[in-house]
Design a protein around this motif. Sequence first.
Motif, PDB file in Angstrom:
ATOM      1  N   LEU A   7      40.350  55.590  49.534  1.00 39.41           N
ATOM      2  CA  LEU A   7      40.952  55.220  48.239  1.00 39.41           C
ATOM      3  C   LEU A   7      41.620  53.846  48.329  1.00 39.41           C
ATOM      4  CD1 LEU A   7      42.625  58.626  47.301  1.00 39.41           C
ATOM      5  CD2 LEU A   7      40.521  57.661  46.332  1.00 39.41           C
ATOM      6  N   ILE A   8      42.260  53.586  49.464  1.00 39.49           N
ATOM      7  CA  ILE A   8      42.899  52.273  49.668  1.00 39.49           C
ATOM      8  C   ILE A   8      41.834  51.207  49.843  1.00 39.49           C
ATOM      9  CG2 ILE A   8      44.435  50.933  51.162  1.00 39.49           C
ATOM     10  CD1 ILE A   8      45.844  53.529  51.906  1.00 39.49           C
ATOM     11  N   TRP A   9      40.796  51.519  50.621  1.00 41.90           N
ATOM     12  CA  TRP A   9      39.730  50.545  50.880  1.00 41.90           C
ATOM     13  C   TRP A   9      39.016  50.142  49.578  1.00 41.90           C
ATOM     14  CZ3 TRP A   9      37.963  47.151  54.217  1.00 41.90           C
ATOM     15  CH2 TRP A   9      36.663  46.680  54.079  1.00 41.90           C
ATOM     16  N   GLU A  10      38.706  51.112  48.757  1.00 41.66           N
ATOM     17  CA  GLU A  10      37.966  50.833  47.520  1.00 41.66           C
ATOM     18  C   GLU A  10      38.784  50.019  46.528  1.00 41.66           C
ATOM     19  OE1 GLU A  10      34.849  51.216  46.818  1.00 41.66           O
ATOM     20  OE2 GLU A  10      34.443  52.115  48.771  1.00 41.66           O
ATOM     21  N   GLU A  11      40.105  50.232  46.514  1.00 39.22           N
ATOM     22  CA  GLU A  11      40.959  49.507  45.580  1.00 39.22           C
ATOM     23  C   GLU A  11      41.582  48.266  46.210  1.00 39.22           C
ATOM     24  OE1 GLU A  11      41.407  50.111  42.368  1.00 39.22           O
ATOM     25  OE2 GLU A  11      40.034  51.827  42.465  1.00 39.22           O
ATOM     26  N   GLN A  12      41.535  48.195  47.555  1.00 40.90           N
ATOM     27  CA  GLN A  12      42.175  47.109  48.307  1.00 40.90           C
ATOM     28  C   GLN A  12      43.668  47.023  47.992  1.00 40.90           C
ATOM     29  OE1 GLN A  12      40.463  44.626  50.688  1.00 40.90           O
ATOM     30  NE2 GLN A  12      39.480  46.645  50.708  1.00 40.90           N
TER      31      GLN A  12
ATOM     32  N   GLN B 277      33.369  38.203  43.222  1.00 39.10           N
ATOM     33  CA  GLN B 277      33.256  37.605  44.547  1.00 39.10           C
ATOM     34  C   GLN B 277      33.603  38.618  45.635  1.00 39.10           C
ATOM     35  OE1 GLN B 277      32.283  34.372  45.656  1.00 39.10           O
ATOM     36  NE2 GLN B 277      32.309  35.539  47.563  1.00 39.10           N
ATOM     37  N   ARG B 278      32.640  38.922  46.509  1.00 40.26           N
ATOM     38  CA  ARG B 278      32.893  39.812  47.632  1.00 40.26           C
ATOM     39  C   ARG B 278      33.512  39.007  48.778  1.00 40.26           C
ATOM     40  NH1 ARG B 278      29.891  44.579  47.153  1.00 40.26           N
ATOM     41  NH2 ARG B 278      31.290  45.333  48.791  1.00 40.26           N
TER      42      ARG B 278
ATOM     43  N   PHE C 178      33.786  29.136  52.908  1.00 42.07           N
ATOM     44  CA  PHE C 178      34.362  29.977  53.964  1.00 42.07           C
ATOM     45  C   PHE C 178      35.687  30.576  53.494  1.00 42.07           C
ATOM     46  CE2 PHE C 178      37.131  30.697  57.592  1.00 42.07           C
ATOM     47  CZ  PHE C 178      36.301  31.364  58.482  1.00 42.07           C
ATOM     48  N   ALA C 179      36.526  29.749  52.872  1.00 43.63           N
ATOM     49  CA  ALA C 179      37.842  30.210  52.403  1.00 43.63           C
ATOM     50  C   ALA C 179      37.705  31.252  51.296  1.00 43.63           C
ATOM     51  CB  ALA C 179      38.663  29.029  51.911  1.00 43.63           C
ATOM     52  N   ILE C 180      36.680  31.110  50.458  1.00 43.73           N
ATOM     53  CA  ILE C 180      36.450  32.078  49.385  1.00 43.73           C
ATOM     54  C   ILE C 180      36.022  33.425  49.969  1.00 43.73           C
ATOM     55  CG2 ILE C 180      34.916  32.671  47.462  1.00 43.73           C
ATOM     56  CD1 ILE C 180      34.874  29.658  46.764  1.00 43.73           C
TER      57      ILE C 180
ATOM     58  N   TRP D 223      31.620  43.933  53.684  1.00 41.22           N
ATOM     59  CA  TRP D 223      32.236  43.267  52.527  1.00 41.22           C
ATOM     60  C   TRP D 223      33.290  44.191  51.923  1.00 41.22           C
ATOM     61  CZ3 TRP D 223      31.167  38.293  51.409  1.00 41.22           C
ATOM     62  CH2 TRP D 223      29.988  37.746  51.918  1.00 41.22           C
ATOM     63  N   ALA D 224      34.429  43.609  51.594  1.00 40.11           N
ATOM     64  CA  ALA D 224      35.486  44.382  50.934  1.00 40.11           C
ATOM     65  C   ALA D 224      35.165  44.520  49.455  1.00 40.11           C
ATOM     66  CB  ALA D 224      36.830  43.690  51.117  1.00 40.11           C
ATOM     67  N   ALA D 225      35.735  45.544  48.840  1.00 33.96           N
ATOM     68  CA  ALA D 225      35.529  45.762  47.409  1.00 33.96           C
ATOM     69  C   ALA D 225      36.151  44.621  46.610  1.00 33.96           C
ATOM     70  CB  ALA D 225      36.146  47.094  46.997  1.00 33.96           C
ATOM     71  N   THR D 226      35.560  44.318  45.463  1.00 36.85           N
ATOM     72  CA  THR D 226      36.094  43.268  44.590  1.00 36.85           C
ATOM     73  C   THR D 226      37.353  43.773  43.905  1.00 36.85           C
ATOM     74  OG1 THR D 226      34.689  44.026  42.775  1.00 36.85           O
ATOM     75  CG2 THR D 226      33.823  42.266  44.186  1.00 36.85           C
ATOM     76  N   MET D 227      38.198  42.824  43.484  1.00 35.12           N
ATOM     77  CA  MET D 227      39.468  43.183  42.853  1.00 35.12           C
ATOM     78  C   MET D 227      39.671  42.406  41.565  1.00 35.12           C
ATOM     79  SD  MET D 227      42.030  43.253  46.122  1.00 35.12           S
ATOM     80  CE  MET D 227      43.441  43.585  45.059  1.00 35.12           C
TER      81      MET D 227
END
Length: 677
Positions: A520-525, A378-379, A406-408, A369-373
Amino acid sequence: MLTLNEFHVDFLQSVISDSESRGLLKPQSFFELFCEDLVDIGDLSTNYTIGEYTKGNMEVYGYDYDEERRIFTVINFHFFQSDEIQTLTKQQLQSKFNRLKRFIKASIDGLYLDVEETSEAYSLAFNLYQRVKAGHVDRFRLMVLSDGKATKSASEIPSETVDGIINDYRVIDINYLFKIYSSHNEGSSYDIDIKIPYLEIQNDSDEYQSYLSLLNGNQLYEIYDEYGQRLLEQNVRTFLQFRGGVNKGIRNTIEYNPELFFAYNNGITATATSVEMENGFIKKIENLQIVNGGQTTSAIYAAKKNGRLDISNVNVQMKLSVVKSPEKEGEFVSRISEYANTQNKVNKSDFFSNSPFHKEMKTYSKRIWAATMGGSQQRTHWYYERVRGEYLNEQAYLTPAQRRQFAIENPKKQLIEKTLLAKSENTWMQKPHVVSKGAQYSFVEFAEKTTSQLEKDQLAITENYFREAVSRIILFKAVEKIISNADWYENAYRAQTVTYSIAYLSYWLKKNNQYLDFNLIWEEQQLPYALKDVIKIITKEVYTILMDPPDGFKNVGEWCKKEHCWEVVKKAKINFTLPSKLLKTEREQQYVHKEERELKKIDKGIEAQKFIFETAFEKWISLYAYYCRQENLRDLTITQRDILRKFTNGQLSVPSEKQAEILFEIYNRTKELGWDV
């Protein structure tokens, strides 16, 4: 199955997502996405290039040159940007074609002399002028792309001859794209009318029916002249011209002993989705694909087209397999390609579609799961798309509520296309000159590198690799956006500036023995502000360097494809400082790498154990019997055979992780040899 309207909505969402993430205008994203699909199926060659020129009553946005067939394609488009599918009228099409025709005429008359030399339009106008003057253009193909739907009468425009060169008119609308998506072989359906004898080969297979047939040289020439690379889209190699000994032999046979061609040549291996017979002849073939014999086909074509040789006495045998089961078509064709191609050396990348790399990436894309933004709870996932249309196809049989969910969870902007991944990774591996040659060249280079890496180290693709690869994609798209919004950018050669700028950053870090903290990029997306500031400095300087090529390289696009260009950029002294908070130490880098590999070992062991128990025990007994045959005894080591024997005898009721991995390896190796375990 999805309808045309649903496909249209999805395509527009792709355009919007691409536009927002890369900082492009929607028409630019529309055009690039459309053309990438056409390159994918062979309607455009790997020579396809963006080249925009809109002035007065002339309009063109890209071009392509098919060297074998000597076809020069110029491309225009009509983008409605409407939620509903609009009708593309004959008047609208005629206007677009007329603008292309005026551009062709002006280019032949020397338009390049009035165009800025460092612009993409200069490259287009000069290439067209040069090839026509050299007599290397037999046909112009004027192509109009649209998200609308053309009526049959509007799209069927007859060819005409202008100044001795044939002008063909192609309308490629949303319905055409939909057929590409819907077709099982990832190419739009087409029928070839022909009359060839055949011998049916009897077999009891539910997968295919095979025939032996014979094609005359002129028949093969006409088929290739009409369909070009679309015939070879599943083929594992491209034409090697006459560099290799085999191809020289083909040419010599055509020229001096055409009646012996059938005896000397191995012929072609092909597949189709259906055939029609009449009075002992095959009269129609649907979706013909040449999976082995691409060089034979191209050599015969080139012999007549360029060498002006008589091929009427050339006959080619064809082994044609008609695939009965559409859902197995991709795997079946891939297997035929791999087993049939032994005439010349085949690169590792040719079979990358079967690489475990894809399975690993798909597994991680579903699991991580990517970090939330932006305060959202929502992950989401970064969806890895191995095959074009896979993202859309996965939603085909979901309910409306399931599709929304799915789209979410898998937003369009987080779609990982394999060609984008290849560009991003090659860029970080400091190969901007390769990336500048186009998506297909870049992908082949990436496949070669990745396959070699996996052969040496099956633990290379870890969770950390997945996160860092996604972070590099985020970096790649962010740099595109930074350049698009820069006041110094003059709307030309953005793609080249992107790859050279990121490659320079990668080179600078390596030279200074530093490591960018991709976490750092991954956590902030997204990119940290401090990194954006550095990127702005690098991109401006790199753009200036690329726009000032040395003497003999006035064409910037061609200059960027040269390794010498990369050597020049590497020598640039660009002044910037990377804050320490963006970096990690060598020890940290090594620790993460080691920890990830240990986790991967555990995962592989557990996965192997699960596979062993989910596979029918009868298959393991069969497998052991296979390796007990005299001719196969030496194919396994003593340890491997002992573990397989003990497992089938019931002495290993619960294999250890290491034993399970060995059994798993034996199973996969045997399957790759063509034995259906």
